[in-house]
Enzyme design. Structure first.
Site, mmCIF file in Angstrom:
data_model
loop_
_atom_site.group_PDB
_atom_site.id
_atom_site.type_symbol
_atom_site.label_atom_id
_atom_site.label_comp_id
_atom_site.label_asym_id
_atom_site.label_seq_id
_atom_site.Cartn_x
_atom_site.Cartn_y
_atom_site.Cartn_z
ATOM 1 N N ARG A 116 -53.498 66.580 -51.950
ATOM 2 C CA ARG A 116 -52.951 67.607 -51.037
ATOM 3 C C ARG A 116 -53.930 68.025 -49.935
ATOM 4 N NH1 ARG A 116 -50.165 69.799 -55.704
ATOM 5 N NH2 ARG A 116 -48.089 68.902 -55.634
ATOM 6 N N LYS A 223 -59.085 67.828 -23.315
ATOM 7 C CA LYS A 223 -58.204 67.858 -24.484
ATOM 8 C C LYS A 223 -58.536 69.033 -25.385
ATOM 9 C CE LYS A 223 -55.940 65.441 -28.099
ATOM 10 N NZ LYS A 223 -55.531 64.229 -28.753
ATOM 11 N N ARG A 237 -49.691 71.852 -25.228
ATOM 12 C CA ARG A 237 -50.152 70.555 -25.747
ATOM 13 C C ARG A 237 -49.190 69.423 -25.389
ATOM 14 N NH1 ARG A 237 -53.127 69.043 -31.451
ATOM 15 N NH2 ARG A 237 -53.346 66.842 -30.959
HETATM 16 N N1 GLY Z 1 -52.209 62.372 -28.235
HETATM 17 C C1 GLY Z 1 -51.581 63.547 -27.828
HETATM 18 C C2 GLY Z 1 -52.007 64.766 -28.560
HETATM 19 O O1 GLY Z 1 -52.999 64.721 -29.267
HETATM 20 O O2 GLY Z 1 -51.373 65.773 -28.471
#
Ligand code: GLY
Length: 357
Positions: A116, A223, A237
């Protein structure tokens, strides 16, 4: 070495980027995560190139999965979990994913489900793994029906991105990874496009060591800021899906065997540029700029023999669908716009336009 801290509900984690950082994996994991990994999972190519030094430093016998997007599947998760069980890994154990996006996604997902959920470290060895897959906690595998349709949000405890590993990448892999850099740049830092090498002969020598570190770090920073604000993809996102709607459909329609992920994304970026223009959110200049940024990455597998109607049927099973249909991310001149409804007939027309060249 550059460190970028990623905020996550499951616990913040550092991404370490630098030349040669993998040599210190044992010390880094002990210092940052509190203990060394009990298992290293990789693929056959990476095993030959890098796993020996990592596994020797950690004193483990690596698990070697079959490589390639068509092997990003349930069976690889089962292989990893059964070996971990045989090796006595418990809930306090940490595992290390050493490889590109496919290894990263698969091992992260296996870690998310073993007992888990156990902790994992990502050591991406491809450009795509570094700038996309290893950061943000999306893990999963493909189904014949579509890409990444099974998975979990399960962030790593640490990411170690050794840019020296890029020297061993075939140019095709490098070019494919650059498509994700172009995507990130288009979303929020157009000046990053100036760092992206161009041409059919792109290779590791196209940038200096510090150039690779800078490009990887800037892409990861983009990112990391996005996933820190919206880890579960409720809104912002989604921007990271630019180029991925047609890209994923192309991969699924060719049984994950024709395109590297980044190559399919490059086609997808071109499709998104055409759609952005059609929907009036992108200027003619912007369309040209994004298409040529994708094209400048050099040749990629052709799409002219593919039936657009069949390819676009895979879009209907995309994760990004809801009651209103599939929500596309489209480029604007200075970023992206989310949740754009694109009719299947329009997606088919755009794919035909790409086929005409
Ligand atoms: N590869 C796209 C994301 O990580 O949202």
């Amino acid at each position: 070495m550059i460190t970028i801290d990623v905020r996550s509900a499951a616990g913040d984690y550092p991404v370490l980027i630098g030349s040669g950082v993998l040599d210190d994996i044992s010390e880094l994991s002990a210092r940052i995560v509190g203990r060394p990994p009990r298992s290293v999972v990789t693929d056959a190519v990476v095993a030959r190139l890098h796993a020996h030094r990592v596994a020797a430093a950690l004193d483990v016998d690596p698990i070697v999965l079959a490589g390639g997007e068509s092997n990003k599947r349930w069976s690889a998760v089962e292989t990893s979990c059964r070996r971990w069980l045989a090796d006595g890994l418990d809930r306090s154990s940490i595992v290390l994913a050493l490889g590109g996006g496919i290894v990263t996604d698969t091992v992260g997902f296996a870690a998310a489900t073993y007992l888990r959920g156990i902790a994992w470290i990502a050591a991406p060895t491809t450009l795509l793994g570094m700038v996309d897959a290893a950061v943000g906690g999306k893990t999963g595998v493909n189904l014949p029906e579509g890409k990444n349709l099974v998975g979990a949000f399960w962030p790593p405890a640490l990411v170690v991105a050794d840019t020296d590993t890029l020297a061993t990448l075939p140019p095709r892999e490098l070019r494919a990874g650059l498509a994700e850099v172009v995507k990130a740049a288009w979303i929020s830092d157009h000046s990053l496009l100036d760092l992206v090498p161009v041409g059919a002969d792109i290779g590791y020598d196209s940038l200096t060591k510090s150039g690779w570190v800078e490009m990887v770090a800037r892409s990861i920073r983009i990112k990391s800021e996005i996933v820190a604000d919206d880890e579960r993809e409720a809104g912002l996102r989604k921007s990271l899906n630019l180029g991925h709607t047609l890209g994923h459909a192309l991969e699924a329609a060719t049984d994950y065997r024709r395109f590297l992920h980044g190559e399919a994304v490059a086609w997808g970026l071109e499709a998104a540029a055409l759609l952005g223009r059609r929907h009036g959110v992108l200027s003619a200049h912007g369309e040209q700029e994004l298409r040529s940024a994708a094209q400048r990455l050099g040749p990629r597998p052709a799409i002219d023999d593919l039936d657009p109607e069949r390819v676009c049927r895979f879009i209907a099973t995309d994760k990004k669908r809801d009651a209103q249909g599939v929500a596309w991310v489209l480029p604007t001149d200075d970023g992206v716009v989310l949740d754009q409804r694109v009719e299947t007939s329009e997606a088919i027309e755009v794919m035909r336009e790409l086929q005409r060249g």
